[in-house]
Design an enzyme around this catalytic site. Structure first.
Site, PDB file in Angstrom:
ATOM      1  N   GLY B  55       0.832  -1.200   0.000  1.00  0.00           N
ATOM      2  CA  GLY B  55       0.000   0.000   0.000  1.00  0.00           C
ATOM      3  C   GLY B  55       0.858   1.238   0.000  1.00  0.00           C
ATOM      4  CD  GLU B  78       0.794   2.813  -3.371  1.00  0.00           C
ATOM      5  OE1 GLU B  78       1.617   1.890  -3.256  1.00  0.00           O
ATOM      6  OE2 GLU B  78       1.067   3.997  -3.147  1.00  0.00           O
ATOM      7  CD  GLU B  82       3.941  -1.819  -2.937  1.00  0.00           C
ATOM      8  OE1 GLU B  82       4.867  -2.634  -2.820  1.00  0.00           O
ATOM      9  OE2 GLU B  82       3.752  -0.871  -2.173  1.00  0.00           O
ATOM     10  N   PRO B 101      -8.364   4.664  15.710  1.00  0.00           N
ATOM     11  CG  PRO B 101      -9.333   6.313  17.041  1.00  0.00           C
ATOM     12  CD  PRO B 101      -9.644   5.041  16.322  1.00  0.00           C
ATOM     13  CD  GLU B 134      11.218 -11.695   2.251  1.00  0.00           C
ATOM     14  OE1 GLU B 134      10.828 -12.844   2.435  1.00  0.00           O
ATOM     15  OE2 GLU B 134      11.864 -11.036   3.088  1.00  0.00           O
TER      16      GLU B 134
END
Lengths: 241, 241
Positions: B55, B78, B82, B101, B134
């Site tokens: 992400g 993304e 990735e 939170p 990795e």
DNA sequence: GCAATAGTGTCTTTAAGACACTATCAT
DNA sequence: ATGATAGTGTCTTAAAGACACTATTGC
């Protein structure tokens, strides 16, 4: 006294500007055979005078020591502020997040959207919100023409689609009838959400199966109406299947 | 030279601190009869060394003139960064937003989560991301014990639940087989996602119905295997029913 | 030929749709 | 008594589950 790795990580985040994040509510109830949504008339620019979904900004605290309120809690707070309803009165569920650039002309705003399902007798208790704005229940079927503020028309459509999807596969329908309800009342929910009449006989058979499966149980008393009174049922547990 | 109403509105927004907003991906593919998810090993604090969902942060621009990128576009970017995969190779859909939170110890971060469904032959093309971290495909069934970074374990669970829900009522399954696929291949998808074997005869009957309904069509050629070759099918349109 | 997997057929149960019909209340 | 709505029963069709069986390929 910070670990170097943590500092680095924080710095690597710093360059990114942040969006404002709002929580918007699609508050639904059923009036007779029609699904209604709660709208407020905006008093301020942008979209002054236009109808919009109720909502407000997420409280984030200082962002480090105090990270602010949870999304679900923000939704419940907004619901309370705008309608006076407490969570527990309603089913409140997040369904999608909207973030198209330009959806708010002032600045980049993401909207985390929730739908709230309100029982008809509870819906009557709804009073105008703390922002003193004008609020009203509008029948969703007759909203096709009127354009809501921002992308709220789109958000409403997505909410309705999701509620429709989940109607047959979750216990969501029971949040749109009184806690003790009659089969015709529940049938009216299905009619309103699906937008087409449900066969009385077939629908009754479906409800009977839920009773056999232990999802529903009979409730004491009968609903007094202008004609033959109807037996009452009540939700027990677990989504069906 | 601003309208007073707009200025007021902007000021009324200013006091609110803003959360950072990330887009996280649950990238799924099928290997034999098991569903796999793409994970990266974190190099930095927090959760250094732990596995996490890929992400990154949403780009917001300056927030006014340039409001930055759309959420869907951020997810596609993304994915590209990735894995090297382009949108079009995969089905990419937003499914929920997480904002408890404390879920990131550094600061308040919301995560808008997407799932990506990758065809098996495309999954082989996946190469380690630009962050040089990795990456690996992990079978989701064997991930119960290991705890992922942040609340990514929870995000994965929600994604799997959603994919499972939509398997029978959408065309999502066709994104986990090659464009031309055999009935046993499609059956393996259902087995992997539902976590239980599907009856060959009954499953074949279901596929046959889809062909009759025009959802699927036969494709030329046959799949060469170690035993009897299987006929090929291909997706045509519209989610079923 | 044989192992392996693709593909067929059948029996049963469950649920949905259409629709005719009966029962019980308020007035 | 009667109108209105609650509630019952039946016939048909679609689909799911269980499971026995046949067909066609590579080796």
């Amino acid at each position: 006294m910070r670990a170097p790795g943590l500092l680095e990580a924080r710095q690597s985040l710093a360059p990114y500007a942040r969006p404002a994040v709002a929580v918007d509510l699609v508050i639904l109830t059923r009036v007779d055979e029609a699904l209604h949504v709660l709208l407020i008339r905006r008093g301020e620019a942008p979209f002054a005078g236009r109808l919009a979904l109720p909502g407000g900004f997420l409280r984030v605290g200082d962002g480090v020591e105090d990270q602010g309120e949870d999304l679900d809690r923000a939704a419940a707070r907004e619901l309370q502020e705008e309608t006076g309803l407490a969570p527990g009165d309603v089913l409140l569920e997040q369904f999608a997040t909207f973030g198209r650039p330009g959806r708010d002309p002032r600045m980049r705003v993401l909207s985390v959207a929730y739908y709230a399902l309100v029982r008809p007798e509870v819906a009557q208790r709804v009073r105008a919100g703390g922002d003193a704005a004008e609020t009203c229940w509008a029948p969703v079927a007759e909203l096709a023409g009127s354009t809501l503020a921002f992308d709220h028309g789109h958000i409403l459509e997505v909410a309705l689609g999701r509620v429709r999807e989940k109607l047959d596969t979750s216990s969501l329908a029971f949040s749109l009838v009184p806690e003790s309800f009659t089969i015709p009342e529940l049938r009216a929910v299905f009619s309103a959400v699906k937008g087409e009449p449900q066969d009385p006989g077939n629908f009754r058979r479906k409800v009977k199966r839920l009773v056999e499966d232990g999802v529903l149980e009979t409730a004491p008393g009968r609903r007094r109406t202008a004609s033959k009174p109807a037996a009452l049922y009540r939700f027990r547990a677990a989504p069906r299947r």
